[in-house]
Structure formats: C-alpha cells, structure tokens
Design an enzyme around this catalytic site. Sequence first.
Site, PDB file in Angstrom:
ATOM      1  N   HIS A 187       3.970   6.595  -6.759  1.00 57.83           N
ATOM      2  CA  HIS A 187       3.161   7.705  -7.283  1.00 57.83           C
ATOM      3  C   HIS A 187       3.895   9.037  -7.044  1.00 57.83           C
ATOM      4  O   HIS A 187       4.034   9.866  -7.952  1.00 57.83           O
ATOM      5  CB  HIS A 187       1.804   7.689  -6.568  1.00 57.83           C
ATOM      6  CG  HIS A 187       0.750   8.526  -7.213  1.00 57.83           C
ATOM      7  ND1 HIS A 187      -0.530   8.630  -6.719  1.00 57.83           N
ATOM      8  CD2 HIS A 187       0.767   9.321  -8.318  1.00 57.83           C
ATOM      9  CE1 HIS A 187      -1.241   9.440  -7.486  1.00 57.83           C
ATOM     10  NE2 HIS A 187      -0.468   9.875  -8.453  1.00 57.83           N
ATOM     11  N   HIS A 221       1.824   4.492  -2.857  1.00 61.51           N
ATOM     12  CA  HIS A 221       1.900   5.954  -2.683  1.00 61.51           C
ATOM     13  C   HIS A 221       3.302   6.455  -3.046  1.00 61.51           C
ATOM     14  O   HIS A 221       3.462   7.496  -3.677  1.00 61.51           O
ATOM     15  CB  HIS A 221       1.618   6.334  -1.220  1.00 61.51           C
ATOM     16  CG  HIS A 221       0.198   6.167  -0.804  1.00 61.51           C
ATOM     17  ND1 HIS A 221      -0.861   6.637  -1.545  1.00 61.51           N
ATOM     18  CD2 HIS A 221      -0.345   5.582   0.306  1.00 61.51           C
ATOM     19  CE1 HIS A 221      -1.993   6.359  -0.918  1.00 61.51           C
ATOM     20  NE2 HIS A 221      -1.712   5.715   0.206  1.00 61.51           N
ATOM     21  N   HIS A 261       0.836  -1.207   0.000  1.00 58.34           N
ATOM     22  CA  HIS A 261       0.000   0.000   0.000  1.00 58.34           C
ATOM     23  C   HIS A 261       0.877   1.266   0.000  1.00 58.34           C
ATOM     24  O   HIS A 261       0.726   2.137  -0.861  1.00 58.34           O
ATOM     25  CB  HIS A 261      -0.899  -0.045   1.245  1.00 58.34           C
ATOM     26  CG  HIS A 261      -1.834   1.107   1.375  1.00 58.34           C
ATOM     27  ND1 HIS A 261      -3.175   1.019   1.074  1.00 58.34           N
ATOM     28  CD2 HIS A 261      -1.637   2.391   1.784  1.00 58.34           C
ATOM     29  CE1 HIS A 261      -3.751   2.191   1.288  1.00 58.34           C
ATOM     30  NE2 HIS A 261      -2.840   3.041   1.721  1.00 58.34           N
ATOM     31  N   GLU A 262       1.800   1.328   0.957  1.00 65.47           N
ATOM     32  CA  GLU A 262       2.639   2.541   1.080  1.00 65.47           C
ATOM     33  C   GLU A 262       3.595   2.681  -0.109  1.00 65.47           C
ATOM     34  O   GLU A 262       3.891   3.801  -0.537  1.00 65.47           O
ATOM     35  CB  GLU A 262       3.409   2.541   2.397  1.00 65.47           C
ATOM     36  CG  GLU A 262       2.531   2.607   3.645  1.00 65.47           C
ATOM     37  CD  GLU A 262       1.550   3.777   3.657  1.00 65.47           C
ATOM     38  OE1 GLU A 262       1.801   4.797   2.988  1.00 65.47           O
ATOM     39  OE2 GLU A 262       0.509   3.654   4.334  1.00 65.47           O
TER      40      GLU A 262
END
Length: 595
Positions: free
Chosen positions: A395, A392, A388-389
């Site tokens: 991105h 980010h 998940h992290e």
Amino acid sequence: MKVYTSRGEVPVNEKWNLEDIYSDLTKWENDLQVVEEMAAKLKGFDGAIQDGKSLYEYLKQREELSYKFNHVYAYSMLRVDEDTRDANSQSLLERAKGLSVKVSASTSFFMPFLLGLEKETLNSYMLEEKGLKYFEEDLFESFRYKDHVLTKDQEEVLSQLGEALSAPSTTFGMINNADIKFGEITNDNNEKVQLTRGMYSKLIEDEDREKRREAYKAYYKPYVELKNSIASTLSAAIKNNVTLARIRKYPSALEKGLFGDMVPKEVYENLITATKENIAPLHRYSELRKQKLQLDELRQYDMSVPLVQGVKQVIPYEEAYETMMKALAPLGEEYITILREFKDARYIDVRETPGKRSGAYNLGIYGVHPFILLNHQDDLDSLFTLAHECGHGVHSKLSSQHQPQITARYSIFVAEVASTVNEVLLINYLLEHEGNSDVRKHLLNHFIDQFKGTFFTQVMFAEFEKITHKLAEKGTPLNVEIFNQTYEALFREYNGDVVVFDDEVKFGWSRIPHFYRPFYVYKYATGFAAAIHLATKILEGDNETLQAYLNFLRSGSCDYPLELLKKTGVDLTTPVPIENAMKKFGELVEEFSSL
C-alpha cells in the site's frame, strides 16, 4: 528454529538495508544541518505572507523541509529499533526529536494565519500564483476546521494546556506500563513467580485450565486493586474530550472524533447496530467453545485457548514467504513482483535479536521505499504477521509511486484494509491446500479468533466509548460503578449467556489504553469488514473489484477515506459491508462446527 544471540549472526539477506536512506552517517549529519537551516528560514515567513507568491514560496519550502526531515527522523528511528540498547543510535534519535521540536515551532504560526484569511483572499492568491494549484485541496481542507478554531489568543491558551489535558493518558500509561505489578503464579518448578504480560499471553492459551485460571486472576489483580485511580484517569480523559468538543463547537465528542476523516456519525452507529443484529454466530461460537473444551461452565479464561491441540506447525521464513506469494497471486503479477522485490532488495528485517524492538510494523518513506520490521518465529502467527505487514508495505509503495508527496500517505481509516485483505486471501489459500482435518480445524479456529478480536471486540469497545461519552455530555458522574455496569452489560450482550462471569470481567475497561485515544478503535472493525468484502469478491474472480482495489492501493489520501472505499464498491454509509462480514463469520463458525 535458530535463536540469534546477536544481530551479527543474522544472514545479511534477512536484515533491512538502511543505506537505501543514507549510505553513510555524514550524509545524515548533513541533512540534519540543512533541515535546521530550512526551519529557521521558514520562521521568517511569520507575518510576511502577503500575496500568492509568498504563500507558494512558504508551502514549497515547507514541503521540501518535510521530505528531508522524514528521512532524517526515519533513519534514526529504524537504527534504534534494530537494537534499542545502542547508545549511538539513541543519540541520533534524540537529536532528530530535538529537530522535530524546532520544525514544529517554525511552522506553528501558519494554521492561525491561514484560518484568519477570508476565502475570497485565498481565492485571489490562487488566481495570482499558478503553483498554488498543487496545494489547493490541502488549503481548502484546512478551511473545514474554520468553525472549530478559536481566536489566536484562545488557541495559544489551549496549546499551553496541552500537557495538562493529556495528563490522564500519561498517568494511565505510567500505571499500566511502569508501576503495575501483577499477581503471582506457579511456574513449572512449583515456585511462585510474578506474572508478566509476556507470560500472560502464553498462559491464557495453555491447555491446563488451572494455569489459565491462575494467570487470569493474577493478571486482573492490580487492575481491581487500582480500580478507583484508573476510573479517575479514564473519567478525566472522557470529560476533557467532551469539554474540548464543546469549546470547539462540535455537536458532540463523537462528531469531533470523526471530523478529520469526514465520517458521518451514521457510519459509527451503523457499525454497532448491524453487528448487534447479526450477533448470533458469535454466541454460537461461545457454545461450540464450551462443548469442544468439555466444560460445565465457560469462563473468560477459557476464551483464548486454541480448540485444536497438537497441530503446532513449523513454517521456516523462506517457506512462509513462498506460501504468502502463492496465496496473494489473485492480486496479480504487479503485486507479486513488488513482494519479490521486498525480499530481494532487503526491505524487511526478519529475525528477533537481543535489544530489537518487539512486535511488527511497516514504515513507508516517501522517496525511498517501505521498511518492514518483523520478529519472525517460524510459526503460523508469524506467517499471518508477514502477510499483514506486507499488505501495508505494498500500500505504501504503490501510493508513493502514484501520488505526489502531499497525498502519498494514507489515513489510519483505510490502512487496515490492505493488511486484512492479505490475511483473508492467506487463510483461504491455506484451507484450500490443507488435507489434514486437524490442521484445517486449527486454521479455522485461528481465523475465527482473529475475526472476533479485530471485529467484535473493537465494536464492543466502540460502543463503550459512545455510551460513556454520552453520559459525560449529560453531566452524569463517571466512576468505577458506572464503568463496571456499562462494560459488564456490553460483555454479556456480545458474548452471550453461555459465559459464566468471574468478578474480574466487569473490570475489563480498566486495562484498555485505546480508551485514552477516543473514537479510534472502530476503524479496526470498519477496515476489517471492508477487507472481508473485497477479498471475497477478488476470490470470486471479480476483475472489476480487483482493478478498483489496486487503484485504491495507489490512491494514498487523494480523497476522503469513505470516498476511496466507495470506488472499490464498499459503501460504509450503508450496513451492507458489515452484514456481509457477519455472514462470512457465520459461515466460518458453521464450517468449524461441521468439522
């Protein structure tokens, strides 16, 4: 799993390297000084912007200041998060916060000045000074707010009321974090001890139903006791929001909440309608839960316990990282190379140590790189948090590489897309490569519960906000009774008739901090639905979607969120992405049921 008693015990390659921001403290001190001087200089532009040249000079200097200030602030914040007890780091952060106040004060004149200009005047400045082209979109974006900005004097009054208007949120925060005392539970030694939040999150998943029931009752006890106080803070927060929307001439509080991202209210309404029309698989899952737990009655404290027992996996960090890279291989070589760099170049702080900030986050720093904080526990949840992290993080990295500073930061509306795409690819990979049927069931159960929490629960919250704000707009008094009725009706509608209600259920509204940041939670659900759509296409080998998605990750905020998503093939102005997500949820429940 090794428990670290100090930060010094953690291997160097599992700690982030803050020297990438400042190689020593002298350089940080120097930048702090420079920013202070730059802020004083910016203040001098108040009343002195008369033409294109002076406007450009101000904007250029403000951007330079912002670049340096972000480095100063981020460094001190990351230092504190390594060990929140460290007095030296706390002092750096306090100084950075003090600097932040000076920076805000030095630029506060600009927005009223800009919105006081006529469009023709701004256009003539643009023609006069070529450098303004870089700032053009930003300047004209500000003009979108012109109808909603008051006179300079009125804005001054409103800004002075800021603290008073945020009082309901502050008060709830104090009640919820500082003052609340949960009830007592029985520990393993048969002693009565006071429940804590950390204990609750574990006990509500305990196999022993009596432990779950006891924890549930103890957790809700203070919320029920403080129901009138909390209802008055929530009521005041909603009324403040409705009043501000009226003062600023927005058609409704909802439309005020959506204005910044330029999201039409149909997107919000579509989300709620399409979810409720496709709610059957969620009700089916509640039925399954009741059967699987072999219960006569399914109650709210039975909703979080894992349905497959005895399959707790130990996944060491090295193995978790390798698994993640294999799972994300469909995103292509460039993506995997960036992930390898995250680990090798020490962008990630991995281990839990005394005093370290809890949870996990990604912080992108323009001109440096992303920093990721974890508290890795060598389990399945930690593997998902890592993926998940890192979503980010990639991105942030790609947006910073491909966008100028002004458009490098992406909005919250699109942020959850990148993290959730990674989670969908991960669950798919794990299911494909797992032969043990109990582990497969556990994985499916994990993902279904996550889907439920990130999507359905947030849509239910979003509808609660919509209903209560509408009541306030009509002048209906908001109190415990109204909140209870609204919340209970929604809970029944979303969770189905199979759940037998304890009295505490209807007080669910009283413990949600997000309600003090109105019309925000829906972004979790839209982001999740968009990610499900994209990940499904990528797994089908749709190269066009893959390329569009990678471009989306490089786009920062160079367009409005809905437009950026449209370029990937996700149009949230239609119900299609929501319906596709519902279909996916139905398939997961069916597969779980067949296993």
